[in-house]
Each structure stands twice: as C-alpha cells, then as structure tokens.
Design an enzyme around this catalytic site. Structure first.
Site, PDB file in Angstrom:
ATOM      1  N   ARG A 129       4.848  -1.123   1.925  1.00  0.00           N
ATOM      2  CA  ARG A 129       5.882  -2.130   2.090  1.00  0.00           C
ATOM      3  C   ARG A 129       6.435  -2.007   3.516  1.00  0.00           C
ATOM      4  NH1 ARG A 129       6.801   0.241  -2.994  1.00  0.00           N
ATOM      5  NH2 ARG A 129       6.765  -1.247  -4.714  1.00  0.00           N
ATOM      6  N   HIS A 138       4.066   1.660  -7.831  1.00  0.00           N
ATOM      7  CA  HIS A 138       4.646   0.951  -8.972  1.00  0.00           C
ATOM      8  C   HIS A 138       4.883   1.885 -10.153  1.00  0.00           C
ATOM      9  CE1 HIS A 138       2.655  -2.967  -7.413  1.00  0.00           C
ATOM     10  NE2 HIS A 138       3.850  -2.797  -6.894  1.00  0.00           N
ATOM     11  N   LYS A 163      11.042   1.514  -1.813  1.00  0.00           N
ATOM     12  CA  LYS A 163      11.452   0.805  -3.021  1.00  0.00           C
ATOM     13  C   LYS A 163      10.842   1.435  -4.264  1.00  0.00           C
ATOM     14  CE  LYS A 163      11.155  -3.747  -5.148  1.00  0.00           C
ATOM     15  NZ  LYS A 163      10.584  -5.079  -5.004  1.00  0.00           N
ATOM     16  N   TYR A 212      -0.083  -8.407  -7.775  1.00  0.00           N
ATOM     17  CA  TYR A 212      -0.815  -8.050  -6.561  1.00  0.00           C
ATOM     18  C   TYR A 212      -2.322  -8.238  -6.611  1.00  0.00           C
ATOM     19  CZ  TYR A 212       3.500  -6.300  -4.741  1.00  0.00           C
ATOM     20  OH  TYR A 212       4.777  -6.226  -4.282  1.00  0.00           O
ATOM     21  N   HIS A 252       4.286  -8.407   4.004  1.00  0.00           N
ATOM     22  CA  HIS A 252       3.977  -8.187   2.587  1.00  0.00           C
ATOM     23  C   HIS A 252       2.615  -8.771   2.173  1.00  0.00           C
ATOM     24  CE1 HIS A 252       5.640  -6.527  -1.070  1.00  0.00           C
ATOM     25  NE2 HIS A 252       5.133  -7.540  -1.737  1.00  0.00           N
ATOM     26  N   ARG A 280      -0.026  -6.227   1.737  1.00  0.00           N
ATOM     27  CA  ARG A 280       0.063  -5.464   0.487  1.00  0.00           C
ATOM     28  C   ARG A 280      -0.776  -6.130  -0.610  1.00  0.00           C
ATOM     29  NH1 ARG A 280       3.079  -1.436  -1.735  1.00  0.00           N
ATOM     30  NH2 ARG A 280       3.982  -1.774  -3.788  1.00  0.00           N
TER      31      ARG A 280
END
Length: 183
Positions: A26, A155, A60, A165, A129, A132
């Site tokens: 990220r 995740h 995150k 994703y 992003h 990603r």
C-alpha cells in the site's frame, strides 16, 4: 509498467514504481519503509512494520515479510549511493531529496502528485493502489495460493483478497479453472 518505470529521471521515483509493482505494498506501507525493513546482502525481502511515521503513512493490514527480486534490492542500493541524502539524516527509505525539508519522509500527497504528473506525461492513468491489484492478479496467475496471497497483501480475510484484488485476464481464466480441477 515498463513505460512508467522508464519515464522518471530520478532513481527514487523509478524505485517506488517498481517496488509497488513487485510487492503489492500500500502507499502508506511504501512511504513508511525504513532502511532496516529491507534485506541486506542477498536477503531479498521487505518487512512491513507498524510504526508511527511523521509523514502520516501507516500500515493498514498485518505486519509481514515480502520477498523481492534481487534486481530491486540492487536498485535500492544504487538509490542509496547515487541519490539518497546523508543517511544520518533519516532512517526512512523514501525521503524528500529535491524539495521540502531534505531527509524528511515523503508525504503521501507528494507520491500522488508524482503519479498524476506521470499519468499526464505517459498517457497512462495510474495511481499507487493500482499496482496492488496488478500484483495480486499476477501472483494468482503465477500459481500463488490464495492463502499465501492473503498473507503477502496483509489481509485478515481471504474474501477481501479474492473479491477485491483478483482480476484475472480472460485468456488466463481457463488455465486457472483447469489447474483447480487437477489439484
């Protein structure tokens, strides 16, 4: 990616593009990287570590270790030699070099501006992003198990990984289905 990475004159900017592409980080994880988070010598990895960063960048998801290509490690070393200001100034990898307070960690808005300029110059609409999503799809198409990809992306829920994703190319979808049948 080749067009985008070939465009910047600055090694730092090229390294950021390739690092986003090769790791699925990220934006906040990229801008929060410190030198001790990057493997040395032949240890080709990046550690994503949760810490309070002065630029507001943050991790995150889960902390994790991501393997990187040896060429990326070489580019990082070249960046330290040829562009990075005095290493005693900062422990952060991506810092202000030409504008602002030299040595301070880059602000996420600076990265957004860089990608905006790059998009206008190359005609390719791109933002951090997007890499990603590309990374996740590429890893699955290369045979990475969803559970492993969940870890690499940081995740906690595999559904987030697969639903958000994973964007297979239509021509590769048949191969993936056939592979699933044989496993």
């Amino acid at each position: 990616v080749t067009t985008l990475a070939d465009d910047p004159d600055r090694l730092r900017d090229k390294l950021m593009i390739l690092m986003l592409n090769d790791t699925g980080l990220r934006k906040g994880e990229l801008l929060g990287l410190c030198h001790e988070d990057i493997g040395e010598n032949n240890d080709c990895y990046i550690k994503v570590v949760r810490r309070n960063n002065p630029n507001g960048a943050r991790v995150k998801g889960q902390e994790r270790t991501i393997p990187i290509n040896p060429a990326l490690l070489k580019m990082y070393n070249d960046y330290l030699i040829y562009e990075y200001p005095d290493p005693a100034i900062s422990n952060y990898v991506f810092v202000n070099i030409w504008e602002g307070e030299v040595g301070m960690p880059m602000n996420p808005n600076v990265l957004n501006t860089m990608f905006s300029r790059l998009g206008k110059k190359t005609g390719i609409k791109v933002y951090p992003h997007l890499f990603r999503h590309t990374y996740a799809s590429r890893m699955i198409e290369l045979g990475c198990k969803p559970e492993r990809l969940k870890y690499l992306l940081g995740h906690t829920n595999i559904q987030t990984t697969m639903d958000t994703y994973f964007h297979p190319k239509p021509e590769n979808l048949r191969k993936l289905i056939e592979k699933d049948k044989t496993e």
